[in-house]
Design a protein around this motif. Structure first.
Motif, short mmCIF file in Angstrom:
data_model
loop_
_atom_site.label_atom_id
_atom_site.label_comp_id
_atom_site.label_asym_id
_atom_site.label_seq_id
_atom_site.Cartn_x
_atom_site.Cartn_y
_atom_site.Cartn_z
N LEU A 50 -35.84 41.39 -11.11
CA LEU A 50 -34.66 40.61 -10.76
C LEU A 50 -33.53 40.86 -11.76
O LEU A 50 -32.37 41.06 -11.37
CB LEU A 50 -34.99 39.12 -10.69
CG LEU A 50 -35.94 38.72 -9.55
CD1 LEU A 50 -36.36 37.27 -9.71
CD2 LEU A 50 -35.31 38.96 -8.19
N GLU A 51 -33.87 40.86 -13.03
CA GLU A 51 -32.84 41.05 -14.04
C GLU A 51 -32.27 42.46 -14.01
O GLU A 51 -31.09 42.66 -14.31
CB GLU A 51 -33.38 40.68 -15.42
CG GLU A 51 -33.57 39.18 -15.53
CD GLU A 51 -34.11 38.71 -16.87
OE1 GLU A 51 -34.69 39.54 -17.62
OE2 GLU A 51 -33.95 37.52 -17.17
N THR A 52 -33.07 43.44 -13.61
CA THR A 52 -32.58 44.80 -13.44
C THR A 52 -31.50 44.84 -12.36
O THR A 52 -30.60 45.66 -12.41
CB THR A 52 -33.75 45.75 -13.06
OG1 THR A 52 -34.68 45.75 -14.13
CG2 THR A 52 -33.27 47.15 -12.81
N ASN A 53 -31.61 43.95 -11.41
CA ASN A 53 -30.64 43.87 -10.31
C ASN A 53 -29.63 42.74 -10.52
O ASN A 53 -29.10 42.19 -9.57
CB ASN A 53 -31.38 43.70 -8.99
CG ASN A 53 -32.02 44.99 -8.58
OD1 ASN A 53 -31.37 45.85 -8.01
ND2 ASN A 53 -33.29 45.16 -8.90
N GLU A 54 -29.39 42.43 -11.79
CA GLU A 54 -28.36 41.47 -12.18
C GLU A 54 -28.54 40.09 -11.57
O GLU A 54 -27.58 39.45 -11.14
CB GLU A 54 -26.98 42.04 -11.88
CG GLU A 54 -26.72 43.33 -12.63
CD GLU A 54 -25.37 43.94 -12.32
OE1 GLU A 54 -24.56 43.33 -11.62
OE2 GLU A 54 -25.14 45.06 -12.83
N MET A 55 -29.80 39.64 -11.52
CA MET A 55 -30.11 38.28 -11.09
C MET A 55 -30.85 37.61 -12.25
O MET A 55 -32.04 37.84 -12.44
CB MET A 55 -30.98 38.30 -9.82
CG MET A 55 -30.24 38.74 -8.59
SD MET A 55 -31.29 38.78 -7.12
CE MET A 55 -31.82 40.49 -7.13
N PRO A 56 -30.13 36.81 -13.04
CA PRO A 56 -30.77 36.15 -14.18
C PRO A 56 -31.98 35.32 -13.71
O PRO A 56 -31.92 34.66 -12.68
CB PRO A 56 -29.67 35.24 -14.74
CG PRO A 56 -28.40 35.81 -14.21
CD PRO A 56 -28.73 36.45 -12.90
N ALA A 57 -33.05 35.39 -14.48
CA ALA A 57 -34.28 34.68 -14.11
C ALA A 57 -34.95 34.15 -15.36
O ALA A 57 -34.76 34.67 -16.46
CB ALA A 57 -35.22 35.62 -13.37
N GLU A 58 -35.73 33.11 -15.18
CA GLU A 58 -36.55 32.60 -16.28
C GLU A 58 -37.92 32.24 -15.75
O GLU A 58 -38.09 31.96 -14.56
CB GLU A 58 -35.90 31.42 -16.99
CG GLU A 58 -35.89 30.13 -16.25
CD GLU A 58 -35.31 28.98 -17.08
OE1 GLU A 58 -35.83 27.87 -16.94
OE2 GLU A 58 -34.35 29.19 -17.84
N ILE A 59 -38.89 32.26 -16.65
CA ILE A 59 -40.27 31.90 -16.31
C ILE A 59 -40.56 30.53 -16.91
O ILE A 59 -40.28 30.29 -18.08
CB ILE A 59 -41.27 32.93 -16.87
CG1 ILE A 59 -41.01 34.30 -16.27
CG2 ILE A 59 -42.70 32.48 -16.61
CD1 ILE A 59 -41.81 35.42 -16.89
N VAL A 60 -41.11 29.66 -16.09
CA VAL A 60 -41.47 28.32 -16.54
C VAL A 60 -42.96 28.13 -16.25
O VAL A 60 -43.42 28.38 -15.13
CB VAL A 60 -40.64 27.24 -15.80
CG1 VAL A 60 -41.05 25.86 -16.25
CG2 VAL A 60 -39.17 27.47 -16.03
N GLU A 61 -43.70 27.68 -17.24
CA GLU A 61 -45.12 27.40 -17.05
C GLU A 61 -45.27 26.02 -16.44
O GLU A 61 -44.69 25.05 -16.92
CB GLU A 61 -45.83 27.47 -18.40
CG GLU A 61 -47.32 27.35 -18.31
CD GLU A 61 -47.97 27.44 -19.68
OE1 GLU A 61 -48.65 26.48 -20.05
OE2 GLU A 61 -47.79 28.47 -20.35
N VAL A 62 -46.02 25.96 -15.35
CA VAL A 62 -46.26 24.68 -14.69
C VAL A 62 -47.76 24.51 -14.45
O VAL A 62 -48.47 25.49 -14.28
CB VAL A 62 -45.49 24.56 -13.34
CG1 VAL A 62 -44.01 24.52 -13.57
CG2 VAL A 62 -45.85 25.69 -12.40
N SER A 63 -48.21 23.30 -14.44
CA SER A 63 -49.61 23.01 -14.16
C SER A 63 -49.75 22.79 -12.66
O SER A 63 -48.95 22.10 -12.05
CB SER A 63 -50.06 21.77 -14.91
OG SER A 63 -51.36 21.42 -14.51
N SER A 64 -50.78 23.36 -12.07
CA SER A 64 -50.99 23.21 -10.64
C SER A 64 -51.57 21.84 -10.29
O SER A 64 -51.57 21.44 -9.14
CB SER A 64 -51.93 24.30 -10.12
OG SER A 64 -53.23 24.09 -10.63
N GLY A 65 -52.10 21.14 -11.28
CA GLY A 65 -52.71 19.85 -11.02
C GLY A 65 -54.16 19.95 -10.57
O GLY A 65 -54.84 18.96 -10.40
#
Length: 123
Positions: free
Chosen positions: A24-39
């Motif tokens: 995504l970032e290679t294609n100029e779409m800023p992205a971030e990763i967030v850790e979430v618990s599935s429950g």
């Protein structure tokens, strides 16, 4: 900027999330990763399973989805022998197509292609 980002995809493995973030970032779409618990707790460890969400700006959702589908389309020409979807029944493939959000782009597009090759109608 965090307030503008929304969950685009989730993955069980951090490596998959990192790969998508890089694409995504290679294609100029800023992205971030967030850790979430599935429950849901793991049967092996008794701990909560982690999931990794990719967050991008909502305005980029359609462009990101189209890009992922474009990559998957290119890969479909090289489906390895023995790929598990090749053994799916027509009913299983239809179910996969109907539940697109639960599958990756490659599997979704391959399922549609297989159904068409088998002469089945795909909406």
């Amino acid at each position: 900027m965090d307030a503008e980002l929304r969950v685009f995809k989730t993955y069980a493995f951090i490596e998959e999330a990192k790969a998508l973030k890089a694409l995504l970032e290679t294609n100029e779409m800023p992205a971030e990763i967030v850790e979430v618990s599935s429950g849901l707790d793991s049967n092996f460890s008794g701990e909560f399973q982690k999931e990794y969400a990719i967050k991008i700006q909502h305005k980029d959702f359609e462009r990101a989805q189209a890009y992922l589908e474009q990559i998957a389309e290119a890969q479909i020409a090289n489906v390895p022998d023995g790929y598990y979807l090749l053994d799916f029944t027509d009913e299983e493939l239809h179910d996969l197509v109907q539940k697109k959000d639960e599958w990756n782009e490659f599997d979704y597009l391959l399922a549609k292609k297989l159904l068409k090759e088998r002469g089945k109608h795909v909406d």
